[in-house]
Design an enzyme around this catalytic site. Sequence first.
Site, PDB file in Angstrom:
ATOM      1  N   ASP A  60       6.437   0.345 -11.578  1.00  0.00           N
ATOM      2  CA  ASP A  60       5.177  -0.252 -11.145  1.00  0.00           C
ATOM      3  C   ASP A  60       4.068   0.794 -11.150  1.00  0.00           C
ATOM      4  O   ASP A  60       4.176   1.829 -10.493  1.00  0.00           O
ATOM      5  CB  ASP A  60       5.335  -0.797  -9.713  1.00  0.00           C
ATOM      6  CG  ASP A  60       4.066  -1.494  -9.246  1.00  0.00           C
ATOM      7  OD1 ASP A  60       3.886  -2.679  -9.592  1.00  0.00           O
ATOM      8  OD2 ASP A  60       3.239  -0.851  -8.563  1.00  0.00           O
ATOM      9  N   TYR A  67      -3.899   4.231 -10.263  1.00  0.00           N
ATOM     10  CA  TYR A  67      -3.006   5.329  -9.876  1.00  0.00           C
ATOM     11  C   TYR A  67      -3.172   6.580 -10.756  1.00  0.00           C
ATOM     12  O   TYR A  67      -2.598   7.626 -10.452  1.00  0.00           O
ATOM     13  CB  TYR A  67      -1.528   4.887  -9.916  1.00  0.00           C
ATOM     14  CG  TYR A  67      -1.173   3.699  -9.043  1.00  0.00           C
ATOM     15  CD1 TYR A  67      -2.075   3.184  -8.108  1.00  0.00           C
ATOM     16  CD2 TYR A  67       0.070   3.079  -9.154  1.00  0.00           C
ATOM     17  CE1 TYR A  67      -1.747   2.082  -7.332  1.00  0.00           C
ATOM     18  CE2 TYR A  67       0.403   1.982  -8.367  1.00  0.00           C
ATOM     19  CZ  TYR A  67      -0.510   1.484  -7.467  1.00  0.00           C
ATOM     20  OH  TYR A  67      -0.182   0.400  -6.694  1.00  0.00           O
ATOM     21  N   LYS A  96      -1.750  -2.900 -13.400  1.00  0.00           N
ATOM     22  CA  LYS A  96      -2.707  -3.763 -12.693  1.00  0.00           C
ATOM     23  C   LYS A  96      -4.149  -3.468 -13.102  1.00  0.00           C
ATOM     24  O   LYS A  96      -4.489  -2.302 -13.353  1.00  0.00           O
ATOM     25  CB  LYS A  96      -2.588  -3.551 -11.172  1.00  0.00           C
ATOM     26  CG  LYS A  96      -1.163  -3.561 -10.668  1.00  0.00           C
ATOM     27  CD  LYS A  96      -1.048  -3.382  -9.174  1.00  0.00           C
ATOM     28  CE  LYS A  96       0.385  -3.064  -8.794  1.00  0.00           C
ATOM     29  NZ  LYS A  96       0.702  -1.633  -8.792  1.00  0.00           N
ATOM     30  N   HIS A 146      -5.261  -6.492  -9.406  1.00  0.00           N
ATOM     31  CA  HIS A 146      -4.842  -5.619  -8.300  1.00  0.00           C
ATOM     32  C   HIS A 146      -5.326  -6.131  -6.934  1.00  0.00           C
ATOM     33  O   HIS A 146      -4.639  -5.960  -5.917  1.00  0.00           O
ATOM     34  CB  HIS A 146      -5.403  -4.205  -8.544  1.00  0.00           C
ATOM     35  CG  HIS A 146      -4.626  -3.113  -7.878  1.00  0.00           C
ATOM     36  ND1 HIS A 146      -4.468  -1.874  -8.421  1.00  0.00           N
ATOM     37  CD2 HIS A 146      -3.952  -3.076  -6.710  1.00  0.00           C
ATOM     38  CE1 HIS A 146      -3.733  -1.119  -7.605  1.00  0.00           C
ATOM     39  NE2 HIS A 146      -3.413  -1.834  -6.563  1.00  0.00           N
TER      40      HIS A 146
HETATM   41  P1  NDP Z   1       6.781   2.905   0.258  1.00  0.00           P
HETATM   42  O1  NDP Z   1       6.775   2.135   1.516  1.00  0.00           O
HETATM   43  O2  NDP Z   1       7.612   2.459  -0.888  1.00  0.00           O
HETATM   44  O3  NDP Z   1       7.144   4.428   0.531  1.00  0.00           O
HETATM   45  C1  NDP Z   1       6.525   5.126   1.595  1.00  0.00           C
HETATM   46  C2  NDP Z   1       6.931   6.550   1.665  1.00  0.00           C
HETATM   47  O4  NDP Z   1       8.315   6.625   2.018  1.00  0.00           O
HETATM   48  C3  NDP Z   1       6.801   7.297   0.365  1.00  0.00           C
HETATM   49  O5  NDP Z   1       5.570   7.971   0.366  1.00  0.00           O
HETATM   50  C4  NDP Z   1       8.017   8.226   0.315  1.00  0.00           C
HETATM   51  O6  NDP Z   1       7.627   9.594   0.452  1.00  0.00           O
HETATM   52  C5  NDP Z   1       8.856   7.830   1.512  1.00  0.00           C
HETATM   53  N1  NDP Z   1      10.274   7.530   1.137  1.00  0.00           N
HETATM   54  C6  NDP Z   1      10.731   6.980   0.006  1.00  0.00           C
HETATM   55  N2  NDP Z   1      12.072   6.840   0.049  1.00  0.00           N
HETATM   56  C7  NDP Z   1      12.462   7.316   1.242  1.00  0.00           C
HETATM   57  C8  NDP Z   1      13.718   7.448   1.875  1.00  0.00           C
HETATM   58  N3  NDP Z   1      14.837   7.063   1.281  1.00  0.00           N
HETATM   59  N4  NDP Z   1      13.740   7.995   3.124  1.00  0.00           N
HETATM   60  C9  NDP Z   1      12.617   8.388   3.743  1.00  0.00           C
HETATM   61  N5  NDP Z   1      11.399   8.297   3.186  1.00  0.00           N
HETATM   62  C10 NDP Z   1      11.314   7.759   1.949  1.00  0.00           C
HETATM   63  O7  NDP Z   1       5.231   3.019  -0.122  1.00  0.00           O
HETATM   64  P2  NDP Z   1       4.118   2.622  -1.069  1.00  0.00           P
HETATM   65  O8  NDP Z   1       2.987   2.248  -0.194  1.00  0.00           O
HETATM   66  O9  NDP Z   1       3.927   3.688  -2.081  1.00  0.00           O
HETATM   67  O10 NDP Z   1       4.579   1.258  -1.801  1.00  0.00           O
HETATM   68  C11 NDP Z   1       5.465   1.228  -2.896  1.00  0.00           C
HETATM   69  C12 NDP Z   1       4.751   0.953  -4.205  1.00  0.00           C
HETATM   70  O11 NDP Z   1       4.069  -0.305  -4.145  1.00  0.00           O
HETATM   71  C13 NDP Z   1       3.639   1.920  -4.574  1.00  0.00           C
HETATM   72  O12 NDP Z   1       4.116   3.172  -5.001  1.00  0.00           O
HETATM   73  C14 NDP Z   1       2.914   1.138  -5.601  1.00  0.00           C
HETATM   74  O13 NDP Z   1       3.610   1.147  -6.838  1.00  0.00           O
HETATM   75  C15 NDP Z   1       2.900  -0.254  -4.965  1.00  0.00           C
HETATM   76  N6  NDP Z   1       1.715  -0.496  -4.107  1.00  0.00           N
HETATM   77  C16 NDP Z   1       0.874  -1.521  -4.459  1.00  0.00           C
HETATM   78  C17 NDP Z   1      -0.251  -1.794  -3.730  1.00  0.00           C
HETATM   79  C18 NDP Z   1      -1.142  -2.899  -4.149  1.00  0.00           C
HETATM   80  O14 NDP Z   1      -2.252  -3.021  -3.613  1.00  0.00           O
HETATM   81  N7  NDP Z   1      -0.723  -3.750  -5.080  1.00  0.00           N
HETATM   82  C19 NDP Z   1      -0.609  -1.027  -2.528  1.00  0.00           C
HETATM   83  C20 NDP Z   1       0.375   0.003  -2.193  1.00  0.00           C
HETATM   84  C21 NDP Z   1       1.475   0.209  -2.961  1.00  0.00           C
HETATM   85  P3  NDP Z   1       8.117  10.709  -0.621  1.00  0.00           P
HETATM   86  O15 NDP Z   1       7.382  10.439  -1.889  1.00  0.00           O
HETATM   87  O16 NDP Z   1       7.722  11.977   0.055  1.00  0.00           O
HETATM   88  O17 NDP Z   1       9.605  10.530  -0.744  1.00  0.00           O
END
Ligand code: NDP
Length: 293
Positions: A44, A49, A78, A111
């Site tokens: 995604d 981004y 998006k 988006h």
């Molecule tokens: P998530 O809820 O998927 O992740 C949040 C954080 O959790 C990450 O920054 C990551 O940090 C950490 N994480 C990941 N795996 C683990 C684990 N196993 N244990 C502990 N911590 C963990 O966040 P997002 O808000 O990024 O949402 C996911 C995706 O959705 C985005 O990347 C994007 O592709 C999409 N999105 C779409 C939006 C929209 O408006 N359409 C808005 C927001 C997101 P680290 O990288 O340090 O591991």
Amino acid sequence: MKSVKLNTGHSMPIIGLGTYLIKDKDTIMEVVRASLESGYRAFDTAELYENEHHLGEAFEKFLPQFKLKREDIFITSKLATNNQGAEKAPKAIQETLDNLRTPYLDLFLIHWPGVQDLNEDDPQNREIRTQSWKCMEQAHLNGKLRAIGVSNYTVKHLNEMLDPNSPYHCKVVPAVNQVEFHPYLYQKELLEYCNQKGIRLEAYSSLGSQKSQDLLKDEKVALIAKNHGKSVAQVLLRWAVQHEIIIIPKSSKADRVKDNIKIFDFELSSQDMETLDGLNKNLRYSWDPSKVF
Ligand code: NDP
């Protein structure tokens, strides 16, 4: 890998890799490699981004290494808020295809229902997003976008597209609506509406986004995780999958990327599901679309 059927007839993997805030090329290379190795087949991204070009390069490099072809993976991108409208959307779609080095996208989403530089309550938002959708319908017809969908749409935004009597009625029903969705924001009404209309709900920020550790530290989720010998993150992801929701957990760390997909070897009981559903407090970590006209 478990997948779901879209209203286009195409299959979409129920889990994909989220890539928001991963801009650095080396990190993209590493997470794409780790994700392909551990079984992810969906990715995604978004114009916003600023990583589409790195992802394109990563796919070109790693797909042959894993003996995979373009058609073995599912790519979503998006349309950015500043590219909405009849004039800009077609060019933006082509730029995304070029960046990702692919002749087609599996899924392309609007988006956000709003348009950059317009107030949320400006009625022009709906005219301009309808123009974007019509451009996407065209690109869908000519095969550049295999499926088209929306993101951050509320029931109101969707109704206006689906109601045959609405001046904003659209021919193609969105395949997917990608929204913030986790146990603290259990959008049951939206989920039921989408299920009824044949629109797949896709969750973002399943782990509570990068802004907060609260969900990952929730004691009730931690207890369920302990009982199953799983991590809290795996329980949060499994909860969404058991609601038949597509998930796209993001991590910039290869070991987490690998752990996040290990959710198909256990099942949450109906009591676990009820407990998790009951954590809802309508809490948003991300942008709130409810006031966008
Ligand atoms: P998530 O809820 O998927 O992740 C949040 C954080 O959790 C990450 O920054 C990551 O940090 C950490 N994480 C990941 N795996 C683990 C684990 N196993 N244990 C502990 N911590 C963990 O966040 P997002 O808000 O990024 O949402 C996911 C995706 O959705 C985005 O990347 C994007 O592709 C999409 N999105 C779409 C939006 C929209 O408006 N359409 C808005 C927001 C997101 P680290 O990288 O340090 O591991």
